[in-house]
Scaffold this active site. Structure first.
Site, short mmCIF file in Angstrom:
data_model
loop_
_atom_site.label_atom_id
_atom_site.label_comp_id
_atom_site.label_asym_id
_atom_site.label_seq_id
_atom_site.Cartn_x
_atom_site.Cartn_y
_atom_site.Cartn_z
N CYS A 2 8.50 15.86 15.93
CA CYS A 2 8.07 14.81 16.85
C CYS A 2 6.64 14.42 16.51
CB CYS A 2 8.12 15.32 18.28
SG CYS A 2 9.66 16.15 18.67
N ARG A 27 7.96 10.18 12.33
CA ARG A 27 8.21 11.62 12.54
C ARG A 27 9.40 11.87 13.45
NH1 ARG A 27 3.68 14.76 11.20
NH2 ARG A 27 4.54 16.43 12.44
N TRP A 73 12.10 13.59 18.27
CA TRP A 73 13.32 13.79 17.48
C TRP A 73 13.98 15.01 18.12
CZ3 TRP A 73 15.53 17.55 14.30
CH2 TRP A 73 16.55 17.10 13.45
N ASN A 99 5.59 19.51 20.30
CA ASN A 99 6.34 19.39 19.05
C ASN A 99 6.65 20.82 18.61
OD1 ASN A 99 7.35 18.73 16.56
ND2 ASN A 99 5.38 18.19 15.65
N GLY A 100 7.91 21.12 18.33
CA GLY A 100 8.27 22.48 17.90
C GLY A 100 9.40 23.02 18.75
N GLU A 485 18.34 12.95 -7.35
CA GLU A 485 17.41 12.21 -6.51
C GLU A 485 17.95 10.80 -6.19
OE1 GLU A 485 15.17 12.87 -4.62
OE2 GLU A 485 13.95 11.09 -4.36
N LYS A 489 18.68 9.41 -2.43
CA LYS A 489 18.06 8.19 -1.91
C LYS A 489 19.13 7.29 -1.31
CE LYS A 489 14.90 9.09 -1.54
NZ LYS A 489 14.29 10.31 -1.92
N GLU A 492 20.83 8.76 2.01
CA GLU A 492 20.04 8.89 3.24
C GLU A 492 19.67 7.56 3.88
OE1 GLU A 492 16.27 10.97 2.98
OE2 GLU A 492 15.89 10.16 1.00
N HIS A 508 34.69 18.85 -14.71
CA HIS A 508 35.15 20.07 -14.01
C HIS A 508 35.52 19.78 -12.56
CE1 HIS A 508 34.12 22.53 -17.43
NE2 HIS A 508 32.95 21.90 -17.49
N LYS A 607 10.69 12.29 9.12
CA LYS A 607 9.91 12.47 7.91
C LYS A 607 9.62 13.93 7.58
CE LYS A 607 7.66 10.93 4.38
NZ LYS A 607 8.52 10.51 3.26
#
Ligand code: M6R
Length: 612
Positions: A2, A27, A73, A99-100, A485, A489, A492, A508, A607
């Protein structure tokens, strides 16, 4: 996860807080709220984004020279108006933002319920504010002391700010495992999860350490102590970035701006570290640990997400150039699997935010086992930067878009410099070859610029695949992490399912997925296992897959087979990730925009992942 921001001083708090929330929205963005203290302590909060909160508050009382604000969040309790922060204490004389995660909130809550407390939300945070008020009333202590005593009972992570209507000019804040920065203005203080809401008001900041509590009062010096009651002298630092780093600067999205910043950010990562003319590479931040690095029997790199992909490139670089065995670990796995590690090991933690909970926990584990821990972080003063013995900042500048772009290329740049430095010191590279690579490295920002010029072409290719349901990304050698990567990208920000694979592994399993509906992005640059990748492309073609190839300028063989080709400038094989990643970032960006996705704030993500 958050974002928290708070203000006390002579100015109106509301505009500062709401702007601060917009800056911190990357965030977390499922609900937001503000508490303002004027004649009484008032809380306004709502589900949704900061803009929803601003609308909601349009006709409300904005008065107050002190306030606290939060963008959330959700961890405990679904994102709704009630679970949004701030939370009142029972008497509504105190309010908190947090936050946490309070891990022992269950037993604390039961204890408070048995003593008559009622809870309105499902959050762990509400437990903490009731506990603080309970201690204050029953033990007759002042607010900072009540906060200190309460935090001694808490297990978990927190960055908190508490406001009280008994103290119209005072805020009490603390941190453990979640970042908190204090900005010192003229007769005023700012508190925030990071420096982004602060930089436009003051450049003087104090980064709190774990288990520190700060009491800030308008017009008075801040009081800093630990939760064990040891008074400390605040260490005031100067912020080194400007406001322009936090604005979109004419771009439609932060992500696009950050993609376009890469020529500059890569240059900044190399500044003062690479001097190609004199043949020097140096990394001052880890100089003291160089003898250990030169003699180590292995390096373990720990990271998550995009940083993990950069770490994989680092593995290839360090092994090829410096001949040091490297293991790359997901921090989340490493921390729970009792790894064999001791004081002879060197662990490198790679993290953009410097706050990722799994990476922090993995560092803690390695430290307990006696390893030397080095960091590669972007955010100055972050928890990981502090938890390591030494480290190198990437200097990419603030990255606001949730999808990491310029941080990746900056991390790869630092790992390249590190591998080169160790190689030349160990004598595992010829001086002429070393010079050849560093000359080319210096050219990379210009070549990134050249690659960015392909944006229009890339956008029209992206348009063709906007409605694909799946994507496969293939690469070998240095281009394997690039494929991973590229796939991350895309998934997400566009919500299209995408997988990255080492090209040869396709046969395979994933080959079964290939048909005319399946776009396959192949990074097929001309050095390294080029002919092998060519064979892999033929395998895809034979099954009618659609090939989008990233090739080296002038390539003929792959172009003949591929449905679409994107030509990037020629470079050393080991530097290709710095160029080949750019078109993949742009493909993901354009597809996401065309699908009308929220590029900078994709669903369910934030983030910095400060929870497990
Ligand atoms: O801040 P960190 O580099 O430690 O973050 C690690 C991951 O959470 C991060 O890279 C994430 O995967 C990004 N959303 C990728 O774009």
């Amino acid at each position: 996860m958050c974002g928290i921001v708070a203000y006390v001083g002579d100015k109106d708090a509301f505009p500062i807080l709401i702007k601060g929330l917009y800056r911190l929205e990357y965030r977390g963005y499922d609900s937001a709220g503000i508490a303002l203290l004027n004649e009484s302590l008032k809380i306004y909060k709502t589900r949704g984004k900061v803009a929803d909160l601003e609308n909601f508050m349009q006709d409300k009382d904005h008065k107050g020279k002190i306030g606290i604000a939060h963008t959330r969040w959700a961890t405990h309790g679904e994102p709704n108006d009630i679970n949004a922060h701030p939370h009142y204490s029972r008497t509504k004389k105190l309010a908190i933002i947090h936050n946490g995660i309070i891990e022992n909130y269950g037993p604390l809550k039961e204890e408070l319920i048995s003593r008559g407390y009622r809870f309105t939300s499902d959050t762990d945070t509400e437990v903490l504010i009731h506990l603080i008020e309970d201690i204050r009333q029953n033990e007759g202590v002042d607010l900072p002391e009540a906060v200190r005593i309460a935090l001694n009972q808490v297990i978990g992570a927190y960055a908190i700010v508490v406001i009280s209507d008994d103290h119209p000019d005072m805020l009490v804040a603390a941190r453990k495992g979640s970042p908190l920065v204090v900005g010192i203005g003229d007769n005023e203080y700012y508190l925030a999860s990071d420096a982004t809401p602060i930089v436009e008001h003051t450049k003087d900041v104090v980064y709190l350490d774990d288990e520190e509590i700060v009491t800030v009062k308008k017009g008075e010096k801040m009081l800093l102590k630990t939760i064990r009651n040891r008074v400390k002298t605040p260490y005031i630092q100067k912020l080194e970035f400007n406001l322009s780093a936090l604005e979109k600067g004419g771009f439609e999205h932060f992500m696009l701006k950050e993609i376009y910043e890469q020529p500059r950010s890569i240059r900044d990562s190399m500044r003062g570290r690479l001097n190609a003319r004199d043949g020097i590479v140096s990394l001052g931040g880890i100089l003291d640990y160089e003898p250990k690095l030169l003699n180590t029997h292995r390096i373990i790199i720990i990271a998550c997400g995009t940083s993990w992909h950069a770490a994989l490139v680092g593995e290839y670089l360090l092994e090829e150039l410096a001949r040091i065995p490297v293991e790359v670990e997901y921090a989340s796995e490493f921390r729970y699997r009792n790894p064999v590690i001791d004081e002879t090991d060197i662990v490198i933690a790679v993290s953009q935010s410097g706050e990722t909970a799994d990476t922090l926990a993995a560092i803690e584990l390695a430290r307990e086992k006696g390893a030397t821990i080095l960091g590669i972080c972007n955010v100055v003063g972050s928890s990981i930067a502090r938890a390591t013995h030494a480290g190198v900042y990437t200097h990419a500048g603030p990255e606001i878009g949730v999808a990491s772009t310029k941080a990746f290329t900056a991390q790869v740049t630092i790992l390249t410099l590190m591998a080169l430095r160790l190689a030349i010191k160990k004598g595992t590279i010829e001086t002429s070859r070393f010079q050849q690579i560093i000359d080319e490295l210096e050219e990379i920002p210009r070549k990134v610029e050249e690659t960015l010029n392909l944006d229009k072409e890339i956008s029209s290719i992206a348009k063709i695949f906007t409605y694909a349901r799946n994507f496969l990304y293939l690469g070998r050698g240095y281009n394997f992490p690039v494929a991973l990567e590229g796939a991350l990208k895309l998934k997400e920000i566009s919500y299209i399912h995408a997988e990255g694979y080492p090209a040869a592994e396709m046969k395979h399993g994933p080959i079964a997925l290939i048909d005319r509906e399946m776009p396959v992005v192949v990074i097929a640059t001309n050095r390294g296992p080029y002919d092998k990748v060519l064979t892999n492309i033929q395998e895809v073609k034979a099954r009618k897959g659609k090939i989008i190839a990233i090739v080296t300028k002038g390539d003929k063989k792959v172009r003949e087979l591929a449905d679409y080709s994107i030509e990037i400038p020629e470079t050393e094989e080991l530097l290709v990730p710095l160029l080949a990643t750019i078109p993949l970032q742009l493909i993901a960006y354009h597809i996401a925009v065309m699908r009308d996705c929220n590029v900078d704030q994709p669903r369910n993500l934030a983030k910095s992942v400060t929870v497990e």
